[in-house]
Design a protein around this motif. Structure first.
Motif, PDB file in Angstrom:
ATOM      1  N   ILE A 130      26.046  42.447  66.360  1.00  0.00           N
ATOM      2  CA  ILE A 130      24.629  42.721  66.566  1.00  0.00           C
ATOM      3  C   ILE A 130      23.881  41.737  65.682  1.00  0.00           C
ATOM      4  CG2 ILE A 130      24.644  44.575  64.846  1.00  0.00           C
ATOM      5  CD1 ILE A 130      22.434  45.959  66.575  1.00  0.00           C
ATOM      6  N   THR A 131      22.879  41.077  66.242  1.00  0.00           N
ATOM      7  CA  THR A 131      22.134  40.049  65.531  1.00  0.00           C
ATOM      8  C   THR A 131      20.647  40.365  65.610  1.00  0.00           C
ATOM      9  OG1 THR A 131      23.805  38.407  66.094  1.00  0.00           O
ATOM     10  CG2 THR A 131      21.659  37.569  65.412  1.00  0.00           C
ATOM     11  N   GLY A 132      19.975  40.289  64.482  1.00  0.00           N
ATOM     12  CA  GLY A 132      18.544  40.528  64.430  1.00  0.00           C
ATOM     13  C   GLY A 132      18.155  41.117  63.093  1.00  0.00           C
ATOM     14  N   THR A 133      17.030  41.801  63.100  1.00  0.00           N
ATOM     15  CA  THR A 133      16.521  42.450  61.903  1.00  0.00           C
ATOM     16  C   THR A 133      16.114  43.864  62.263  1.00  0.00           C
ATOM     17  OG1 THR A 133      15.590  40.326  61.266  1.00  0.00           O
ATOM     18  CG2 THR A 133      14.872  42.228  60.008  1.00  0.00           C
ATOM     19  N   HIS A 134      16.605  44.817  61.502  1.00  0.00           N
ATOM     20  CA  HIS A 134      16.232  46.217  61.729  1.00  0.00           C
ATOM     21  C   HIS A 134      16.467  46.959  60.407  1.00  0.00           C
ATOM     22  CE1 HIS A 134      15.810  50.215  63.133  1.00  0.00           C
ATOM     23  NE2 HIS A 134      16.551  50.176  64.222  1.00  0.00           N
ATOM     24  N   ALA A 135      15.382  47.190  59.662  1.00  0.00           N
ATOM     25  CA  ALA A 135      15.498  47.834  58.350  1.00  0.00           C
ATOM     26  C   ALA A 135      16.107  49.225  58.457  1.00  0.00           C
ATOM     27  CB  ALA A 135      14.127  47.904  57.679  1.00  0.00           C
ATOM     28  N   GLY A 136      15.848  49.932  59.554  1.00  0.00           N
ATOM     29  CA  GLY A 136      16.341  51.298  59.718  1.00  0.00           C
ATOM     30  C   GLY A 136      17.855  51.408  59.765  1.00  0.00           C
ATOM     31  N   ILE A 137      18.544  50.337  60.153  1.00  0.00           N
ATOM     32  CA  ILE A 137      20.009  50.368  60.167  1.00  0.00           C
ATOM     33  C   ILE A 137      20.601  49.325  59.215  1.00  0.00           C
ATOM     34  CG2 ILE A 137      20.163  51.336  62.487  1.00  0.00           C
ATOM     35  CD1 ILE A 137      20.957  48.520  63.476  1.00  0.00           C
ATOM     36  N   HIS A 138      19.770  48.793  58.319  1.00  0.00           N
ATOM     37  CA  HIS A 138      20.204  47.803  57.321  1.00  0.00           C
ATOM     38  C   HIS A 138      20.700  46.512  57.957  1.00  0.00           C
ATOM     39  CE1 HIS A 138      21.217  51.484  54.597  1.00  0.00           C
ATOM     40  NE2 HIS A 138      19.938  51.397  54.864  1.00  0.00           N
ATOM     41  N   LEU A 139      20.111  46.097  59.064  1.00  0.00           N
ATOM     42  CA  LEU A 139      20.533  44.888  59.762  1.00  0.00           C
ATOM     43  C   LEU A 139      19.646  43.724  59.356  1.00  0.00           C
ATOM     44  CD1 LEU A 139      22.170  43.403  61.981  1.00  0.00           C
ATOM     45  CD2 LEU A 139      20.464  44.229  63.619  1.00  0.00           C
ATOM     46  N   GLN A 140      20.283  42.668  58.850  1.00  0.00           N
ATOM     47  CA  GLN A 140      19.587  41.432  58.508  1.00  0.00           C
ATOM     48  C   GLN A 140      20.527  40.279  58.842  1.00  0.00           C
ATOM     49  OE1 GLN A 140      16.350  41.115  57.315  1.00  0.00           O
ATOM     50  NE2 GLN A 140      16.645  38.939  57.603  1.00  0.00           N
ATOM     51  N   GLY A 141      20.386  39.707  60.021  1.00  0.00           N
ATOM     52  CA  GLY A 141      21.284  38.640  60.446  1.00  0.00           C
ATOM     53  C   GLY A 141      22.271  39.129  61.485  1.00  0.00           C
ATOM     54  N   THR A 142      23.524  38.693  61.355  1.00  0.00           N
ATOM     55  CA  THR A 142      24.578  39.084  62.293  1.00  0.00           C
ATOM     56  C   THR A 142      25.583  39.969  61.578  1.00  0.00           C
ATOM     57  OG1 THR A 142      24.325  37.046  63.565  1.00  0.00           O
ATOM     58  CG2 THR A 142      26.403  38.240  63.825  1.00  0.00           C
ATOM     59  N   CYS A 143      25.865  41.120  62.167  1.00  0.00           N
ATOM     60  CA  CYS A 143      26.773  42.095  61.572  1.00  0.00           C
ATOM     61  C   CYS A 143      27.741  42.609  62.634  1.00  0.00           C
ATOM     62  CB  CYS A 143      25.996  43.279  61.002  1.00  0.00           C
ATOM     63  SG  CYS A 143      24.837  42.804  59.686  1.00  0.00           S
ATOM     64  N   THR A 144      28.809  43.235  62.178  1.00  0.00           N
ATOM     65  CA  THR A 144      29.801  43.823  63.078  1.00  0.00           C
ATOM     66  C   THR A 144      29.239  45.087  63.710  1.00  0.00           C
ATOM     67  OG1 THR A 144      31.595  42.937  61.759  1.00  0.00           O
ATOM     68  CG2 THR A 144      32.144  44.762  63.234  1.00  0.00           C
ATOM     69  N   LEU A 145      29.452  45.246  65.001  1.00  0.00           N
ATOM     70  CA  LEU A 145      29.041  46.430  65.750  1.00  0.00           C
ATOM     71  C   LEU A 145      30.274  46.994  66.435  1.00  0.00           C
ATOM     72  CD1 LEU A 145      26.918  48.333  67.079  1.00  0.00           C
ATOM     73  CD2 LEU A 145      26.665  46.583  68.854  1.00  0.00           C
ATOM     74  N   GLU A 146      30.523  48.275  66.249  1.00  0.00           N
ATOM     75  CA  GLU A 146      31.590  48.972  66.954  1.00  0.00           C
ATOM     76  C   GLU A 146      30.980  50.154  67.692  1.00  0.00           C
ATOM     77  OE1 GLU A 146      35.610  49.417  65.046  1.00  0.00           O
ATOM     78  OE2 GLU A 146      34.386  49.013  63.273  1.00  0.00           O
ATOM     79  N   MET A 147      31.514  50.449  68.853  1.00  0.00           N
ATOM     80  CA  MET A 147      31.089  51.617  69.610  1.00  0.00           C
ATOM     81  C   MET A 147      32.304  52.338  70.154  1.00  0.00           C
ATOM     82  SD  MET A 147      27.662  50.668  71.702  1.00  0.00           S
ATOM     83  CE  MET A 147      26.152  50.208  70.880  1.00  0.00           C
ATOM     84  N   ASN A 148      32.240  53.645  70.159  1.00  0.00           N
ATOM     85  CA  ASN A 148      33.249  54.479  70.791  1.00  0.00           C
ATOM     86  C   ASN A 148      32.550  55.147  71.971  1.00  0.00           C
ATOM     87  OD1 ASN A 148      35.757  55.631  71.173  1.00  0.00           O
ATOM     88  ND2 ASN A 148      35.210  57.453  70.021  1.00  0.00           N
ATOM     89  N   LEU A 149      32.786  54.603  73.173  1.00  0.00           N
ATOM     90  CA  LEU A 149      32.040  55.018  74.358  1.00  0.00           C
ATOM     91  C   LEU A 149      32.947  55.602  75.421  1.00  0.00           C
ATOM     92  CD1 LEU A 149      29.797  51.842  74.677  1.00  0.00           C
ATOM     93  CD2 LEU A 149      29.222  53.998  73.538  1.00  0.00           C
ATOM     94  N   ASP A 150      32.416  56.581  76.152  1.00  0.00           N
ATOM     95  CA  ASP A 150      33.142  57.115  77.294  1.00  0.00           C
ATOM     96  C   ASP A 150      32.893  56.218  78.511  1.00  0.00           C
ATOM     97  OD1 ASP A 150      30.595  57.796  78.283  1.00  0.00           O
ATOM     98  OD2 ASP A 150      30.808  59.922  77.818  1.00  0.00           O
ATOM     99  N   VAL A 151      33.371  56.598  79.681  1.00  0.00           N
ATOM    100  CA  VAL A 151      33.237  55.761  80.878  1.00  0.00           C
ATOM    101  C   VAL A 151      31.787  55.569  81.304  1.00  0.00           C
ATOM    102  CG1 VAL A 151      35.561  56.211  81.730  1.00  0.00           C
ATOM    103  CG2 VAL A 151      33.685  57.697  82.430  1.00  0.00           C
ATOM    104  N   ALA A 152      30.901  56.490  80.921  1.00  0.00           N
ATOM    105  CA  ALA A 152      29.475  56.366  81.232  1.00  0.00           C
ATOM    106  C   ALA A 152      28.721  55.607  80.134  1.00  0.00           C
ATOM    107  CB  ALA A 152      28.854  57.744  81.435  1.00  0.00           C
ATOM    108  N   LEU A 153      29.459  55.053  79.147  1.00  0.00           N
ATOM    109  CA  LEU A 153      28.916  54.302  78.012  1.00  0.00           C
ATOM    110  C   LEU A 153      28.040  55.151  77.090  1.00  0.00           C
ATOM    111  CD1 LEU A 153      28.194  50.872  79.757  1.00  0.00           C
ATOM    112  CD2 LEU A 153      30.235  51.592  78.507  1.00  0.00           C
ATOM    113  N   ASN A 154      28.430  56.398  76.902  1.00  0.00           N
ATOM    114  CA  ASN A 154      27.788  57.303  75.948  1.00  0.00           C
ATOM    115  C   ASN A 154      28.759  57.543  74.797  1.00  0.00           C
ATOM    116  OD1 ASN A 154      25.505  57.791  77.683  1.00  0.00           O
ATOM    117  ND2 ASN A 154      26.850  59.078  78.893  1.00  0.00           N
ATOM    118  N   GLY A 155      28.246  57.708  73.587  1.00  0.00           N
ATOM    119  CA  GLY A 155      29.136  57.971  72.462  1.00  0.00           C
ATOM    120  C   GLY A 155      28.519  57.673  71.119  1.00  0.00           C
ATOM    121  N   GLN A 156      29.276  56.964  70.276  1.00  0.00           N
ATOM    122  CA  GLN A 156      28.863  56.680  68.902  1.00  0.00           C
ATOM    123  C   GLN A 156      28.856  55.180  68.650  1.00  0.00           C
ATOM    124  OE1 GLN A 156      32.087  59.052  67.176  1.00  0.00           O
ATOM    125  NE2 GLN A 156      30.476  60.205  66.122  1.00  0.00           N
TER     126      GLN A 156
END
Length: 140
Positions: free
Chosen positions: A40-66
């Motif tokens: 994930i690349t960008g800036t978002h203070a709410g998730i502590h994102l500044q630059g490019t960081c690792t993003l992981e998702m645990n998604l079901d077949v409908a792409l819902n999850g964590q």
């Protein structure tokens, strides 16, 4: 001799298909938390994102999850709810840690093995966009 070559081939295949990170993969060395990994690349203070960081998702077949974002010195996690139609994807992401009641949105394309999207964060009080960026995921 054939048994030795066969056993060696099986060992190489087992090691190559173990599902672990390669040294060049984002988040190399961390435990697998999801069935999708990327950046994930960008800036978002709410998730502590500044630059490019690792993003992981645990998604079901409908792409819902964590989801989990890991940046140097900080990380965050939350839930994702998606709508997918003809490879067009819209995701609403809520943040659990750090806690936030204001969701953010990502939209883009999804295939069986990739998700490419842009995200936008709108301030819930002013309804002004406060940040944006991109995310890229690949199925593990």
């Amino acid at each position: 001799m054939r048994k030795f070559i066969f056993a060696g081939t099986l060992l190489v295949l087992a090691l190559g298909c173990s599902g672990g990170h390669s040294p060049t993969e984002p988040g190399g060395g961390s435990a697998n938390r999801g069935n999708w990994i990327g950046t994930i690349t960008g800036t978002h203070a709410g998730i502590h994102l500044q630059g490019t960081c690792t993003l992981e998702m645990n998604l079901d077949v409908a792409l819902n999850g964590q989801w989990w974002v890991d940046c140097p010195g900080a990380s965050s996690r939350g839930q994702v709810l998606s709508v997918l139609s003809s490879q067009i994807l819209v995701m609403t992401l809520t943040t659990e840690s750090p806690a936030s009641s204001c969701p953010w949105v990502a939209s883009g394309t999804a295939t069986v093995s990739t998700v490419d999207a842009t995200f936008h964060v709108v301030d819930c009080g002013t309804h002004q966009e406060v940040s944006s960026g991109t995310l890229h995921l690949m199925r593990r």
